[in-house]
Design an enzyme around this catalytic site. Structure first.
Site, short mmCIF file in Angstrom:
data_model
loop_
_atom_site.label_atom_id
_atom_site.label_comp_id
_atom_site.label_asym_id
_atom_site.label_seq_id
_atom_site.Cartn_x
_atom_site.Cartn_y
_atom_site.Cartn_z
N ARG A 96 31.37 32.57 38.40
CA ARG A 96 32.66 33.46 38.69
C ARG A 96 32.03 34.49 39.74
NH1 ARG A 96 34.58 39.00 36.26
NH2 ARG A 96 36.64 38.98 37.65
N HIS A 185 41.44 38.58 40.42
CA HIS A 185 42.26 37.72 39.41
C HIS A 185 42.63 36.63 40.01
CE1 HIS A 185 42.93 41.93 37.20
NE2 HIS A 185 41.80 41.52 37.23
N ARG A 245 41.26 52.60 36.05
CA ARG A 245 41.58 52.74 37.68
C ARG A 245 42.89 53.46 37.90
NH1 ARG A 245 39.99 46.84 38.66
NH2 ARG A 245 38.69 46.81 36.89
N GLU A 391 40.61 31.31 32.99
CA GLU A 391 40.04 31.54 34.27
C GLU A 391 38.75 30.52 34.28
OE1 GLU A 391 40.32 35.74 33.21
OE2 GLU A 391 40.06 35.88 35.48
#
Ligand code: ADP
Length: 409
Positions: A96, A185, A245, A391
């Site tokens: 990834r 993502h 964030r 994922e």
């Protein structure tokens, strides 16, 4: 095909051995405290699970990612704790990778040229790319004959059109520094939108908004199965409010705070990535579970922090239904999206003009479920689903596709 999916962080390495023929995760685990020098309590640690049967944790020194990879392979092939006989049964490794910069949009087989280009991506994701490179080199050292594939978080968004990815700053900075919207993502948005298309029974003509809400959160507009816009941008800092964030704020606030607080660019970067979002507003925590608890105890800032996130997601759903000229489905996924029914309710409340109506009772019960669950009512024009993301599965399939093509050649 047995694919080892690797997600290398600065001091960690997550892994899954995935069999793409059976869709079974044979083993998974996490190495932590890599490179911490072996000081007491932080000398390297592996958590390893096999088929739900073996579940062990061991402290083992891990001075670097190559050693950690070696330990993972040892675990996977161990006569007692393993699930395969030898290393050759790992047929491919899929990594990834957070940012492919302007060099990569599709998944790619690793060779020297690819590694050299990934090194040039360090500027785009300085916190993530160096650990990714360590993970790749670690695997190359331990499994030199096993093909390795890179799968990018930015990949799914390659279909975003120019008007959505070019920022309104002088064009020369796009040419000089490749400043543009990349989006992140991607493997998650790809997986849940594909699952949603299966539920709708078609891909062509579908208009879906996918909401990945975890520590980092992003929203994507997916039309005909392709990403056409997304909330994260040049970096994963843009878009909605996140755990720590800020997401999008008036850019003038950046220079204002830098001047008032005497912040260097590096300090400002840290501030926006680590001290804002849910944590910054609530002054309680970056974790939505802590915030929901604080809300129950009457904390107004915790409520405000969650309301800001819900409001921003609601606005993206509206904006993207305008961008796609319609909306068939909304999908919630990742830690918050899958488990926090309260925020799903806050987002979907008063959206009936768009055709969104959820069943509050079903929504409330939808928690920690392994499969997709519809939370919209029977008469809701727009389908609303909670779909657990996967994922690793996307990475394993992309890797197997590339390696299978290699074998055919
Ligand atoms: P990451 O972006 O690091 O992969 P996750 O997708 O795991 O993060 O999401 C982390 C967020 O999900 C946290 O805010 C956490 O509160 C929330 N979350 C995780 N599990 C649950 C749960 N069982 N109930 C409610 N919230 C949860």
């Amino acid at each position: 095909m047995n694919v080892l999916v690797v997600n290398a962080g600065s001091s960690s390495l997550k892994y899954q051995l995935f069999d793409t023929n059976t869709n079974i995760v044979k083993a998974k685990g996490l190495c932590e405290y890599i490179g911490s020098g072996g000081t007491a309590g932080t000398e390297g640690n592996i958590k390893h699970k096999v088929n739900g049967k073996i579940n062990l944790e061991r402290a083992i020194p891990m001075p670097n990612h190559a050693v950690a990879t070696g330990i993972v392979v040892e675990m996977l092939t161990h006569h007692e704790f393993g699930c395969i006989k030898n290393m050759d049964e790992i047929e491919a490794v899929g990594h990834r990778i957070v940012h492919g910069g302007s060099y990569f949009s599709d998944s790619v087989l690793v060779n020297d040229d690819v590694v050299a280009k990934l090194e040039k991506c360090i500027d785009f994701a300085p916190l993530h790319t160096p650990p990714h490179l360590m993970g790749i080199r670690g695997c190359m050292e331990v499994m030199p004959d096993t093909p390795q594939v890179l799968v990018f978080d930015t990949g799914f968004h390659k279909s975003i059109p120019e008007e959505a990815y070019i920022y309104p700053i002088p064009y020369k900075y796009y040419e000089k520094y490749q400043i543009r919207r990349y989006g992140f993502h991607g493997t998650s948005h790809k997986y849940v939108s594909q699952e949603m298309c299966k539920i709708l029974g078609r891909t062509e003509g579908t208009k879906i908004v996918t909401c990945h809400m975890g520590n980092g959160s992003s929203v994507a507009a997916v039309k005909d199965g392709k990403g056409i816009d997304t909330s994260m941008g040049f970096t994963p800092l843009e878009g909605v409010s996140m755990g720590t964030r800020s997401g999008s704020i008036d850019p003038a606030i950046v220079t204002f705070i830098m001047k008032k607080e005497n912040f260097t660019p590096q300090r400002m970067d840290e501030f926006m990535n680590k001290e804002c979002g849910l944590l910054g507003v609530s002054e309680v925590s970056n974790d939505s579970r802590d915030l929901e608890k604080a809300i129950k105890e009457g904390n107004p800032k915790a409520l405000l922090a969650m309301n800001i996130l819900a409001y921003q997601i609601k606005k993206y759903i509206g904006a993207y239904s305008a961008a796609m000229n319609g909306l068939d489905a909304v999908v919630f996924t990742a830690g918050i999206g899958e488990n926090n029914y309260l925020i799903r309710e806050r987002i979907c409340r008063d959206m009936d003009y768009l055709g969104i109506k959820i069943d509050e009772k079903i929504n409330e019960k939808t928690l920690l479920l392994p499969n997709a669950v519809e939370i919209s009512t029977g008469d809701s024009k727009v389908k609303v689903y909670v779909i657990p993301t996967n994922e690793e599965l996307v990475i394993a399939y992309d890797t197997a596709d590339i390696v299978n093509n290699l074998i055919k050649m």
